[in-house]
Design a protein around this motif. Structure first.
Motif, short mmCIF file in Angstrom:
data_model
loop_
_atom_site.label_atom_id
_atom_site.label_comp_id
_atom_site.label_asym_id
_atom_site.label_seq_id
_atom_site.Cartn_x
_atom_site.Cartn_y
_atom_site.Cartn_z
N UNK A 79 48.02 40.32 52.59
CA UNK A 79 46.89 40.52 53.50
C UNK A 79 46.41 41.97 53.46
N UNK A 80 47.35 42.90 53.52
CA UNK A 80 47.00 44.33 53.50
C UNK A 80 46.33 44.71 52.18
N UNK A 81 46.88 44.21 51.08
CA UNK A 81 46.31 44.54 49.77
C UNK A 81 44.92 43.94 49.59
N UNK A 91 40.51 40.92 43.80
CA UNK A 91 40.79 39.62 43.21
C UNK A 91 42.24 39.61 42.77
N UNK A 92 42.68 38.47 42.26
CA UNK A 92 44.08 38.32 41.87
C UNK A 92 44.50 39.35 40.82
N UNK A 106 60.27 37.15 43.34
CA UNK A 106 60.08 36.07 42.38
C UNK A 106 58.76 35.36 42.65
N UNK A 107 58.11 34.93 41.59
CA UNK A 107 56.85 34.18 41.66
C UNK A 107 55.73 34.95 42.34
N UNK A 108 55.71 36.27 42.18
CA UNK A 108 54.70 37.10 42.81
C UNK A 108 53.28 36.73 42.34
N UNK A 109 53.11 36.58 41.04
CA UNK A 109 51.78 36.29 40.50
C UNK A 109 51.24 34.97 41.07
N UNK A 110 52.09 33.98 41.17
CA UNK A 110 51.70 32.69 41.73
C UNK A 110 51.29 32.84 43.20
N UNK A 115 47.05 33.08 47.28
CA UNK A 115 46.48 33.82 48.41
C UNK A 115 45.00 34.09 48.20
N UNK A 116 44.64 34.58 47.01
CA UNK A 116 43.24 34.93 46.73
C UNK A 116 42.37 33.68 46.70
N UNK A 117 42.90 32.56 46.27
CA UNK A 117 42.16 31.30 46.20
C UNK A 117 41.69 30.82 47.59
#
Length: 119
Positions: A79-81, A91-92, A106-110, A115-117
């Protein structure tokens, strides 16, 4: 004698700093999570190299703060980012280049993509 040299000769270390409430929350959660507790034990046995435990007790992965998925800590970071006034069109791709400089999980990119979607 210079003041700095005097402190070094006497073995006195002065540390003047503060810790954010977010970092304090992460530290307290790391202390009760069974996986993180086991990681900390492995670090002491020197059986894990990528992880380290700082003097203040924080667990880090390659220098980045390890964040559990507890009490919305990861969501708070995302949220902060995403909504910070310092971010422009987060964006992602931008978020994924910024967040891993400081944090790791773990699974940060996912998580970032999901979140962005939502927006």
């Amino acid at each position: 004698m210079k003041r700095k040299n005097w402190f070094m000769m006497c073995g006195v270390m002065v540390h003047n700093g503060s810790e954010s409430s977010f970092v304090m929350g992460v530290k307290s959660k790391q202390g009760i999570d069974p996986v993180f507790v086991e990681l900390k034990k492995s670090i002491l046995k020197k059986s894990v190299e990528a992880f380290s435990q700082e003097v203040d007790g924080l667990l880090r992965y390659q220098g980045r703060l390890c964040v559990l998925d507890v009490d919305g800590l990861r969501e708070q970071i995302l949220e902060e980012a995403h909504s910070s006034r310092y971010s422009i069109h987060s964006r992602a791709t931008k978020m994924y280049s910024d967040i891993p400089e400081v944090y790791w999980w773990n699974r940060m990119k996912k998580d970032i993509t999901r979140f962005v979607a939502k927006f």
